[in-house]
Scaffold this active site. Structure first.
Site, PDB file in Angstrom:
ATOM      1  N   GLY A 164      83.133  79.864  31.609  1.00  0.00           N
ATOM      2  CA  GLY A 164      83.134  81.449  31.310  1.00  0.00           C
ATOM      3  C   GLY A 164      84.141  82.130  31.874  1.00  0.00           C
TER       4      GLY A 164
ATOM      5  CG  LEU B  60      83.028  84.518  38.347  1.00  0.00           C
ATOM      6  CD1 LEU B  60      84.176  85.130  38.851  1.00  0.00           C
ATOM      7  CD2 LEU B  60      81.691  85.108  38.646  1.00  0.00           C
TER       8      LEU B  60
ATOM      9  CG  ASP C 204      70.830  74.094  27.287  1.00  0.00           C
ATOM     10  OD1 ASP C 204      70.538  75.086  27.825  1.00  0.00           O
ATOM     11  OD2 ASP C 204      70.485  73.891  25.648  1.00  0.00           O
ATOM     12  CB  ILE C 205      70.590  75.819  32.924  1.00  0.00           C
ATOM     13  CG1 ILE C 205      70.872  77.233  32.295  1.00  0.00           C
ATOM     14  CG2 ILE C 205      71.802  75.052  33.808  1.00  0.00           C
ATOM     15  CD1 ILE C 205      71.145  78.332  33.339  1.00  0.00           C
TER      16      ILE C 205
ATOM     17  CB  THR D 139      76.835  87.337  29.876  1.00  0.00           C
ATOM     18  OG1 THR D 139      77.725  86.792  28.896  1.00  0.00           O
ATOM     19  CG2 THR D 139      76.583  86.526  31.138  1.00  0.00           C
TER      20      THR D 139
ATOM     21  CB  THR E  78      74.015  91.934  36.931  1.00  0.00           C
ATOM     22  OG1 THR E  78      74.258  93.394  36.496  1.00  0.00           O
ATOM     23  CG2 THR E  78      72.444  91.677  36.708  1.00  0.00           C
ATOM     24  CG  ASP E  79      75.982  96.798  37.623  1.00  0.00           C
ATOM     25  OD1 ASP E  79      76.159  95.831  37.437  1.00  0.00           O
ATOM     26  OD2 ASP E  79      76.033  97.712  37.252  1.00  0.00           O
TER      27      ASP E  79
ATOM     28  CE1 TYR F  34      73.100  89.604  32.027  1.00  0.00           C
ATOM     29  CE2 TYR F  34      73.278  91.619  33.020  1.00  0.00           C
ATOM     30  CZ  TYR F  34      73.626  90.265  33.029  1.00  0.00           C
ATOM     31  OH  TYR F  34      74.762  89.973  33.798  1.00  0.00           O
TER      32      TYR F  34
ATOM     33  CE  LYS G  66      72.494  87.082  36.154  1.00  0.00           C
ATOM     34  NZ  LYS G  66      73.106  85.940  35.864  1.00  0.00           N
TER      35      LYS G  66
HETATM   36  N1  LIG Z   1      80.560  89.958  33.295  1.00  0.00           N
HETATM   37  C1  LIG Z   1      80.137  91.119  33.816  1.00  0.00           C
HETATM   38  O1  LIG Z   1      80.530  91.983  33.900  1.00  0.00           O
HETATM   39  C2  LIG Z   1      79.146  90.633  34.957  1.00  0.00           C
HETATM   40  C3  LIG Z   1      78.668  91.663  35.979  1.00  0.00           C
HETATM   41  C4  LIG Z   1      77.634  90.957  36.719  1.00  0.00           C
HETATM   42  C5  LIG Z   1      77.261  89.870  36.974  1.00  0.00           C
HETATM   43  N2  LIG Z   1      77.632  88.825  36.151  1.00  0.00           N
HETATM   44  C6  LIG Z   1      77.200  87.507  36.210  1.00  0.00           C
HETATM   45  O2  LIG Z   1      78.169  86.795  36.670  1.00  0.00           O
HETATM   46  C7  LIG Z   1      78.030  85.399  35.603  1.00  0.00           C
HETATM   47  C8  LIG Z   1      79.285  85.152  35.109  1.00  0.00           C
HETATM   48  O3  LIG Z   1      79.720  86.068  34.005  1.00  0.00           O
HETATM   49  P1  LIG Z   1      80.739  85.659  33.089  1.00  0.00           P
HETATM   50  O4  LIG Z   1      81.162  87.423  32.700  1.00  0.00           O
HETATM   51  O5  LIG Z   1      81.649  84.897  33.615  1.00  0.00           O
HETATM   52  O6  LIG Z   1      79.803  85.119  31.833  1.00  0.00           O
HETATM   53  P2  LIG Z   1      80.165  84.409  30.572  1.00  0.00           P
HETATM   54  O7  LIG Z   1      81.837  84.505  30.248  1.00  0.00           O
HETATM   55  O8  LIG Z   1      79.216  84.651  29.490  1.00  0.00           O
HETATM   56  O9  LIG Z   1      79.953  82.759  31.012  1.00  0.00           O
HETATM   57  C9  LIG Z   1      78.906  82.206  31.169  1.00  0.00           C
HETATM   58  C10 LIG Z   1      78.900  80.723  30.786  1.00  0.00           C
HETATM   59  O10 LIG Z   1      77.450  80.159  30.781  1.00  0.00           O
HETATM   60  C11 LIG Z   1      77.499  79.486  29.601  1.00  0.00           C
HETATM   61  N3  LIG Z   1      76.065  79.287  29.242  1.00  0.00           N
HETATM   62  C12 LIG Z   1      75.312  79.784  28.265  1.00  0.00           C
HETATM   63  N4  LIG Z   1      74.056  79.591  28.275  1.00  0.00           N
HETATM   64  C13 LIG Z   1      74.025  78.446  28.922  1.00  0.00           C
HETATM   65  C14 LIG Z   1      73.166  77.449  29.169  1.00  0.00           C
HETATM   66  N5  LIG Z   1      71.970  77.337  28.568  1.00  0.00           N
HETATM   67  N6  LIG Z   1      73.303  76.248  29.846  1.00  0.00           N
HETATM   68  C15 LIG Z   1      74.715  76.275  30.418  1.00  0.00           C
HETATM   69  N7  LIG Z   1      75.678  76.914  30.340  1.00  0.00           N
HETATM   70  C16 LIG Z   1      75.435  78.060  29.450  1.00  0.00           C
HETATM   71  C17 LIG Z   1      78.303  80.027  28.527  1.00  0.00           C
HETATM   72  O11 LIG Z   1      78.461  79.355  27.271  1.00  0.00           O
HETATM   73  P3  LIG Z   1      78.639  80.388  26.072  1.00  0.00           P
HETATM   74  O12 LIG Z   1      79.745  80.987  26.158  1.00  0.00           O
HETATM   75  O13 LIG Z   1      78.762  79.140  25.154  1.00  0.00           O
HETATM   76  O14 LIG Z   1      77.304  80.925  25.629  1.00  0.00           O
HETATM   77  C18 LIG Z   1      79.494  80.533  29.299  1.00  0.00           C
HETATM   78  O15 LIG Z   1      80.528  79.642  29.202  1.00  0.00           O
HETATM   79  C19 LIG Z   1      76.726  85.425  35.019  1.00  0.00           C
HETATM   80  O16 LIG Z   1      75.748  85.029  35.576  1.00  0.00           O
HETATM   81  C20 LIG Z   1      76.577  86.998  35.004  1.00  0.00           C
HETATM   82  O17 LIG Z   1      75.157  87.209  34.567  1.00  0.00           O
HETATM   83  C21 LIG Z   1      78.551  89.230  35.070  1.00  0.00           C
END
Ligand SMILES: NC(=O)c1ccc[n+]([C@@H]2O[C@H](COP(=O)([O-])OP(=O)(O)OC[C@H]3O[C@@H](n4cnc5c(N)ncnc54)[C@H](OP(=O)(O)O)[C@@H]3O)[C@@H](O)[C@H]2O)c1
Length: 290
Positions: free
Chosen positions: A11, A13, A39-40, A65, A104-105, A128, A132
């Site tokens: 992803g 991050l 797949d969690i 997300t 997340t916030d 969401y 979380k």
């Molecule tokens: N982005 C933000 O602004 C933000 C803000 C606050 C907190 N966060 C948290 O930070 C973390 C990282 O965010 P991010 O933006 O990097 O998210 P992201 O780009 O969507 O990455 C999440 C990864 O998890 C994979 N995934 C989804 N479902 C899954 C499953 N069942 N089993 C295994 N892997 C799975 C996704 O694959 P697919 O792409 O194929 O679905 C993706 O590669 C998340 O926990 C998010 O809640 C993000």
């Protein structure tokens, strides 16, 4: 040598965090899994695979997300963000590892009017946010000395995000309308990855708020992106969240108080505007190298 396992490693991050951990923990093995490897949502397989890998630390970034998508797919949101975390925590417990969960916030309603501390009671407005928050509870209750890192408004090289969306739209339109009634702290995934690595090294536990410092509205953020990119011909109009009409409600003011992180690590992350400059430079360099 011990093993650090990152779940959600492909992803936005995840990709920066993998690079950071490989640099920060050169003597350890850093393993990255994503949906292709695990797949969690699948309880037995998740527990068995984690137990089999025998990691010392598991960092769970895997999440559903799409904040608006979660509103119409509540079951799926909880299956990944909450139950997925429960399954990871069960695997972690089996092998005596430590767990880190990214949150997340959006666990807050944004009505406090000042930055949220880690011990402020959550009150999520969206599916969401609720999913979380449930994930946080599983990480803390099931996995013992869990570490929860709440962050917000992420952008980076490897995923869809606000910065790249604004730059793309600026090529297509003369006027952009951006909401000015949501306030937060834009956070660069490279800076956050360093912070995660610091907290892992300190063996910190409990909840930490981690963002780039200082805050702004999405409107201010959008203007800064255009200005720092030298785009002068595009006009930005402020609009309200209700005018934008997104499916999931967002907190109006969800700035996170990062004092605990500062005390633990000795310093705050740099201001968001400095991080943004670096990111835009990185993007430009990336374009030049193509
Ligand atoms: N982005 C933000 O602004 C933000 C803000 C606050 C907190 N966060 C948290 O930070 C973390 C990282 O965010 P991010 O933006 O990097 O998210 P992201 O780009 O969507 O990455 C999440 C990864 O998890 C994979 N995934 C989804 N479902 C899954 C499953 N069942 N089993 C295994 N892997 C799975 C996704 O694959 P697919 O792409 O194929 O679905 C993706 O590669 C998340 O926990 C998010 O809640 C993000």
């Amino acid at each position: 040598m011990s093993r650090i396992l990152v779940i959600g490693a492909k992803g936005m991050l995840g990709r920066d965090l993998m690079k950071e951990l490989q640099i920060s923990f050169p003597g350890d093995e850093v393993l990255g899994w994503d949906i292709d490897e695990i797949d969690i949502r699948q309880k037995q397989d998740t527990v068995a695979r984690i137990e089999g890998a025998r990691p010392a630390i598991v960092i769970n970034l895997a999440a559903y997300t799409d904040v608006d998508g979660c509103e119409s797919n509540e079951q799926e949101a909880f299956a990944v963000n909450a139950d997925g975390m429960r399954h990871v925590a069960m695997g972690v417990k089996r092998c005596g590892a430590r767990v880190v969960y990214l949150s997340t916030d959006y666990v807050f309603d944004g009505k406090k009017g000042e930055p949220y501390r880690e011990d402020d009671p959550p009150h999520p407005l969206s599916v969401y946010g609720r999913s979380k928050w449930k994930g946080e509870q599983y990480a803390l209750e099931l996995a013992g000395d869990g570490l929860i890192i709440r962050t917000q408004w992420l952008y980076g090289r490897y995923g869809k995000n606000f910065v790249t969306a604004i730059l793309r739209q600026a090529k297509e339109k003369k006027i952009l309308s951006i909401v000015n009634d949501q306030i937060g702290s834009p956070t660069y995934t490279v800076d956050l990855s360093r912070a995660i690595s610091q907290l892992v090294r300190k063996i910190a536990g409990g909840i930490f708020h981690v963002t780039n410092s200082e805050s702004c509205s999405w409107y201010d953020f959008g203007q800064a992106i255009l200005k720092l990119s030298g785009i002068e011909e595009v006009q930005v109009l402020p609009i309200s969240s209700s005018q934008l009409g997104r499916k999931a409600p967002r907190p109006p003011y969800s700035v996170l108080n990062t004092e605990r992180f500062r005390k633990e690590t000795g310093g705050p992350l740099r201001p968001w505007s400095e991080a943004l400059k670096d990111f835009l430079y990185e993007l430009e360099e990336g374009e030049r190298m193509k």
